[in-house]
Scaffold this active site. Structure first.
Site, PDB file in Angstrom:
ATOM      1  CE  LYS A  67      -7.693  -9.550  -4.494  1.00 35.82           C
ATOM      2  NZ  LYS A  67      -6.285  -9.327  -3.943  1.00 35.82           N
ATOM      3  CE1 TYR A 105     -11.270  -8.564  -1.339  1.00 32.79           C
ATOM      4  CE2 TYR A 105     -12.657 -10.436  -1.895  1.00 32.79           C
ATOM      5  CZ  TYR A 105     -11.171  -9.839  -1.401  1.00 32.79           C
ATOM      6  OH  TYR A 105     -10.390 -10.599  -1.300  1.00 32.79           O
ATOM      7  CG  ASP A 116      -1.074   3.458   0.744  1.00 30.24           C
ATOM      8  OD1 ASP A 116      -1.588   2.566   0.555  1.00 30.24           O
ATOM      9  OD2 ASP A 116      -1.548   4.602   0.647  1.00 30.24           O
TER      10      ASP A 116
END
Ligand SMILES: NC(=O)c1ccc[n+]([C@@H]2O[C@H](COP(=O)([O-])OP(=O)(O)OC[C@H]3O[C@@H](n4cnc5c(N)ncnc54)[C@H](OP(=O)(O)O)[C@@H]3O)[C@@H](O)[C@H]2O)c1
Length: 282
Positions: free
Chosen positions: A129, A125, A36
Site C-alpha cells: 500500500k 500489505y 482488473d
C-alpha cells in the site's frame, strides 16, 4: 461531476458509489469483474471510455494475512495497480483520490500518527500500500483510513454480530489500538475532498481510539447483548499467530482536516451504534 470509482464491489467502494450519487454526481462504479487494476491496458481503456472528471481508487487486495503468502499479488494490485490508475487519470485530466491504510505505520510511536509522520510498514500489505502511495502525482488526494466497517462485505462489526448471534466465543486483542471507521462516514468525507479537489494526504477516521476488544464490546453492547461476552486477549496469545504483524498503535490523528478547519467525522462509538442499528434492520 462524472466520477469513476474502482473497487466498487468492496465495502468502501459501494458506499462511495452511493455517496457520490447522493451528492448528485454521475457515477460509474467498476468492480473486479469489470476491471482488473493490475492490467494496464484494461485500466487505460476503462478510464478513457468514461473520461471522468475524478477517479476514486478504492480497489485493493485487502486480505492482510493472505498478502504475506502471495506478495506478488499484493504488489501487483496495491502498487502496480495504482501506477496504472495514476497514468489513466493523468491522460484524461481527472483528479485522482486514492485510499490507503494505517498499516503503513509500524505502530512503535506512542502518540497518534499525523500525515507527516514517517511510514515504516511491517507487513507485505502495508508495504504494497505504501508502494501505491508513492505512485501518486502531487495533485492527488491521498486518504488514509483505518479499521473500516460497513453494511457490505466482511468487517469486524459484522463478524462480531454474526458470532455473538451464534453464541460463539468472542476473544479480541486488547493490545492493538486504532480508530474504528464506518464506511458511509468515510465515503461522505471523500465526496467532500474530491469535490474540493484538495491535494495531499488526509487521515480520515471516526474520532477517538480503542482496541479491537473495545470495539467488539461496543458492538455487542449496541446489539443489546452483554459486553462481558467478549474476552480480552493479547496478540502474543493468538494461536495460531496471524501471519501478518499488525501495528500496536495505528491511531491516526486527522491533523490535515483539523488544521485546515474541515469538519472531522463523528466519534466512533456513535458511528458504530448507527451502523449496528442499520445492520440489524437489514
Ligand atoms: N477495510 C479496512 O479496514 C481498511 C483500512 C484502511 C484502508 N483501507 C483501504 O480502503 C480501500 C477500500 O477497502 P475496502 O475496505 O472496501 O476493501 P474491500 O471490501 O476488500 O474492497 C476492495 C475491492 O477491491 C477489489 N479488488 C481486489 N483486487 C482487484 C483487482 N486486481 N482489480 C480490481 N479490483 C480489485 C476487491 O474485489 P474482490 O472482493 O472481488 O477481490 C474488492 O471489491 C482500500 O484501498 C483499502 O486498502 C481499508
Amino acid at each position: 461531476m462524472r466520477v469513476l470509482v474502482t473497487g466498487a464491489g468492496g465495502q468502501v467502494g459501494r458506499e462511495l458509489v452511493a455517496g457520490f450519487e447522493g451528492a448528485g454526481h454521475d457515477v460509474v462504479g467498476v468492480d473486479r469483474g469489470r476491471l482488473d487494476v493490475g492490467d494496464r491496458h484494461a485500466v487505460l481503456q476503462a478510464v478513457e471510455a468514461v473520461w471522468p472528471h475524478a477517479v476514486v481508487h478504492a480497489a485493493a487486495w485487502t486480505a492482510v494475512d493472505a498478502c504475506e503468502a502471495d506478495p506478488d499479488r499484493a504488489w501487483r494490485v496495491n502498487a502496480l495497480g495504482v501506477r496504472h490508475v495514476v497514468e489513466a487519470a493523468r491522460r484524461v485530466g481527472a483528479h485522482l483520490c486514492h485510499l490507503s491504510t494505517d498499516y503503513v505505520f509500524d505502530g512503535d510511536q506512542a502518540a497518534p500518527y499525523v500525515e507527516w509522520d514517517r511510514p515504516n510498514p511491517r507487513s507485505t500489505y502495508g508495504r504494497s500500500k505504501l508502494g501505491g502511495e508513492a505512485e501518486l502525482d502531487a495533485g492527488a488526494t491521498l486518504v488514509r483510513t483505518s479499521w473500516v466497517s460497513g453494511c457490505h462485505g466482511s468487517s469486524v462489526v459484522r463478524t462480531v454480530l454474526r458470532r455473538a448471534a451464534a453464541g460463539d466465543e468472542l476473544a479480541f486483542v486488547d493490545d492493538q489500538r486504532g480508530c474504528p471507521t464506518v464506511a458511509a462516514d468515510l465515503a461522505a468525507k471523500v465526496v467532500e475532498l474530491v469535490g474540493a479537489r484538495l491535494p495531499g494526504t488526509f487521515h480520515v477516521t471516526n474520532q477517538g481510539a480503542t482496541t479491537w476488544y473495545g470495539l467488539a464490546r461496543a458492538v455487542v453492547r449496541a446489539a443489546g447483548l452483554d459486553p462481558a461476552l467478549v474476552r480480552p486477549v493479547i496478540t502474543a496469545e493468538l494461536d495460531p499467530p496471524r501471519p501478518a504483524p499488525r501495528p500496536a498503535n495505528s491511531v491516526l490523528d486527522n491533523a490535515a482536516l483539523r488544521l485546515s478547519g474541515l469538519a472531522l467525522l463523528p466519534p466512533w462509538p456513535e458511528a458504530v451504534d448507527r451502523l449496528v442499528r442499520r445492520l440489524r434492520q437489514a
